[in-house]
Design a protein around this motif. Structure first.
Motif, PDB file in Angstrom:
ATOM      1  N   ASN A   7       0.817  -1.219   0.000  1.00 29.74           N
ATOM      2  CA  ASN A   7       0.000   0.000   0.000  1.00 29.74           C
ATOM      3  C   ASN A   7       0.848   1.266   0.000  1.00 29.74           C
ATOM      4  N   PHE A   8       2.168   1.125  -0.160  1.00 27.17           N
ATOM      5  CA  PHE A   8       3.058   2.286  -0.250  1.00 27.17           C
ATOM      6  C   PHE A   8       3.469   2.482  -1.697  1.00 27.17           C
ATOM      7  N   HIS A   9       3.329   3.706  -2.195  1.00 30.05           N
ATOM      8  CA  HIS A   9       3.680   4.058  -3.569  1.00 30.05           C
ATOM      9  C   HIS A   9       4.603   5.278  -3.528  1.00 30.05           C
ATOM     10  N   GLU A  10       5.474   5.361  -4.490  1.00 28.49           N
ATOM     11  CA  GLU A  10       6.513   6.386  -4.472  1.00 28.49           C
ATOM     12  C   GLU A  10       6.747   6.905  -5.879  1.00 28.49           C
ATOM     13  N   ILE A  11       6.767   8.229  -6.018  1.00 26.93           N
ATOM     14  CA  ILE A  11       7.125   8.842  -7.295  1.00 26.93           C
ATOM     15  C   ILE A  11       8.201   9.886  -7.009  1.00 26.93           C
ATOM     16  N   SER A  12       9.365   9.704  -7.585  1.00 26.28           N
ATOM     17  CA  SER A  12      10.473  10.632  -7.381  1.00 26.28           C
ATOM     18  C   SER A  12      10.599  11.573  -8.573  1.00 26.28           C
ATOM     19  N   GLY A  13      11.230  12.706  -8.313  1.00 25.93           N
ATOM     20  CA  GLY A  13      11.430  13.692  -9.367  1.00 25.93           C
ATOM     21  C   GLY A  13      10.272  14.645  -9.538  1.00 25.93           C
ATOM     22  N   VAL A  14       9.346  14.674  -8.563  1.00 27.27           N
ATOM     23  CA  VAL A  14       8.186  15.561  -8.647  1.00 27.27           C
ATOM     24  C   VAL A  14       8.424  16.801  -7.787  1.00 27.27           C
ATOM     25  N   ILE A  15       8.332  17.955  -8.403  1.00 26.14           N
ATOM     26  CA  ILE A  15       8.412  19.225  -7.682  1.00 26.14           C
ATOM     27  C   ILE A  15       6.987  19.730  -7.498  1.00 26.14           C
ATOM     28  N   VAL A  16       6.525  19.751  -6.262  1.00 24.40           N
ATOM     29  CA  VAL A  16       5.156  20.192  -5.993  1.00 24.40           C
ATOM     30  C   VAL A  16       5.094  21.709  -6.085  1.00 24.40           C
ATOM     31  N   GLY A  17       4.195  22.197  -6.930  1.00 22.38           N
ATOM     32  CA  GLY A  17       4.080  23.643  -7.145  1.00 22.38           C
ATOM     33  C   GLY A  17       2.956  24.291  -6.391  1.00 22.38           C
ATOM     34  N   GLU A  18       1.848  23.542  -6.191  1.00 25.01           N
ATOM     35  CA  GLU A  18       0.723  24.108  -5.467  1.00 25.01           C
ATOM     36  C   GLU A  18      -0.155  22.999  -4.902  1.00 25.01           C
TER      37      GLU A  18
END
Length: 535
Positions: free
Chosen positions: A250-261
């Protein structure tokens, strides 16, 4: 309503990972987003002194293939000049839209965040401080234990700072000290009664470095490469705990994402960002959002979502550094040793101000880091220190945050602008008193603080940021609840330093991790209760 996830966590640093464990344990579907920066230069695998004399490729981690160490010579901390850690700090301010004036603004987009480079100091807040917070002390103590046992800490010792740190029941024995530290500690133990008038106490440092093999990591072998990175993973980094999280379905991971808002409407939280790997904008929705992007980035995201343009206060701790010489050890042969805090001190000043600091071996630190603080020409300083450093220790000290007044304001373009400020006369007076008392204390212990070496840091230079979105019993706009939930943004919880309402002289990381664990436990319970009540 279709949700992508139950919980989204922004950030894989110590607070984000600490929040993740209780959430995945509860069975919730969790997504973790982070900037995904990873090391490009490997730390030395050999012991430091051996590598310095025999590694023909040492220039890659000492200077950098792009001359990183030379380009960054004006930065405030040696950590920022180390080529192996370049990835930890790069692009944080630009991509998170952070600007500053007279304030050192540091953050990370790396896996594991700033725990890739921290000093590993750990401490528990005193009961009196815990009792000022808008939740029970028992909750925090439960989370302190859970986090401390999971990360692995050392330093347990029957000394004068055992109660001050409050961690020994969960800690391994201390890492072995070098000869200078051993001698200083023995001398203190024999004459500490004479030092009581200085209100100065000395003890073993409590650190998130393991002295015994633990959870797949190898014990410290005294290689002295702590500044450059530990190939044995003896030093705690939250990045090393990500493989444990990945074992949960149940753990998912996405790297390289810059959260903007971020936004919150109708019991739905949405996160918008840019996926640098795919080169496109991405959006995710969930019941709840856990912000652990680092105090400065989390503050900007919340203020932007609220369109809150009034200034908020950033807490940071005044800090200083100094170089101690012990004449008895002049000519001591350089030898491998632990590169982080070996002894720590607590000292009370005349106005009740509490001071904390640690001393470190100078092995594993380039001579160039010390030369600029000596009152002589650089060439002469190098010659002097090449003979002197093996008989020296380097020290630091931290005060609580009351003497700083730094403000952060959301700009019209969505960026966060931070201005730092000292109460100059107050800081000067306190630091002068601290320096005087330290000179007296270490003189009794056979040491001399070298002239010109006592240097006061810049606002924000401690990199211990807190309090911009403080937790309150009755929060108002720009504040958070006891669960870290932002007033006006339902379902958005801040678990890093941005929501923590105080900053003492003690190392704050363990406290922030425990608070993230505590909040995550409460969030998991609230989601479970709401799911039961929904038709």
């Amino acid at each position: 309503m279709t949700l992508d996830f139950d919980i989204i966590i922004v950030g894989s640093g110590p607070s984000g990972v600490s929040a993740a464990f209780p959430l995945v344990d509860s069975g919730l579907k969790v997504l973790m987003l982070d900037g995904g920066k990873q090391a490009r230069v490997e730390p030395p695998a050999q012991e430091f002194l051996t590598a310095r004399t025999g590694d023909t490729q040492q220039w890659k981690w000492m200077v950098g293939q792009d001359f990183h160490a030379l380009k960054m010579k004006e930065t405030v901390s040696p950590k920022l000049r180390v080529p192996t850690h370049n990835y930890v700090f790069e692009e944080f301010s630009d991509l998170n839209q952070i600007q500053s004036k007279e304030f050192v603004a540091i953050g990370s987009l790396a896996k594991g965040g700033l725990s890739n480079t921290w000093g590993c100091g750990v401490a528990k807040l005193s009961d009196s401080k815990l009792d000022t917070l808008p939740f029970s002390r028992a909750e925090m103590n439960l989370s302190y234990e859970s986090v401390a046992r999971r990360m692995g800490i050392s330093g347990a010792s029957d000394d004068d700072l055992a109660g001050y740190f409050g961690l020994d029941e969960w800690a391994q024995p201390p890492v072995e000290m070098d000869p200078v530290h051993r001698w200083v500690f023995a001398r203190y133990s024999k004459q500490k009664q004479k030092m009581s008038s200085l209100k100065f106490q000395l003890g073993r440092s409590r650190v998130a470095a393991i002295s015994e093999n633990y959870a797949g990591r190898e014990a410290c072998n005294l290689s002295g490469t702590c500044l450059w990175g530990c190939s044995r993973r003896s030093l705690y980094s939250s990045a090393d705990q990500l493989p444990l999280l990945r074992k949960y379905s149940n753990f998912h991971e996405i790297s390289g994402v810059i959260v903007g808002e971020i936004s919150s409407t109708n019991n739905l939280v949405r996160v918008n960002g840019f996926d640098s790997n795919q080169g496109k904008n991405v959006s995710f929705s969930s019941r709840k959002l856990i912000l652990a992007a680092g105090s400065l980035a989390s503050t900007r995201l919340v203020l932007q979502a609220l369109q809150h343009r009034s200034a908020v206060e950033i807490l940071s701790a005044p800090t200083a550094a100094f170089l101690l010489w012990f004449p008895l050890f002049l000519g001591l042969k350089r030898m491998p040793t632990f590169g982080l805090g070996q002894l720590s001190f607590n000292m009370t000043l005349k106005e009740g101000q509490s001071v904390f600091g640690s001393t470190f071996s100078t092995q594993g630190i380039p001579v160039s880091e010390f030369v600029t603080h000596l009152p002589m020409r650089r060439r002469n300083g190098i010659q002097l220190l090449s003979r002197l450093l093996s008989s020296c220790l380097v020290g630091n000290l931290f005060l609580s945050e009351e003497l700083y007044s730094s403000k952060a304001t959301l700009q019209n373009d969505g960026s966060l602008f931070i201005t730092g400020d000292y109460n100059m006369s107050a800081v000067s007076d306190v630091m002068q008193e601290a320096a005087r008392k330290l000179r007296k204390a270490y003189s009794k212990l056979g040491g001399v603080i070298l002239p010109g070496s006592f240097t006061v840091g810049k606002p924000g230079g401690d990199i211990h940021y807190a309090g911009a979105l403080p937790m309150r019993e009755q929060p108002a706009i720009g504040e958070t609840s006891a669960d870290g939930e932002v007033f006006g943004l339902n379902g958005v919880h801040v678990v890093d330093g941005a929501s923590f309402p105080l900053l003492t002289e003690k190392s704050p990381t363990l406290t922030l991790m425990a608070n993230a664990d505590r909040i995550a436990r409460r969030v998991a319970v609230s989601i479970a209760a709401k799911s039961i009540s929904e038709p």
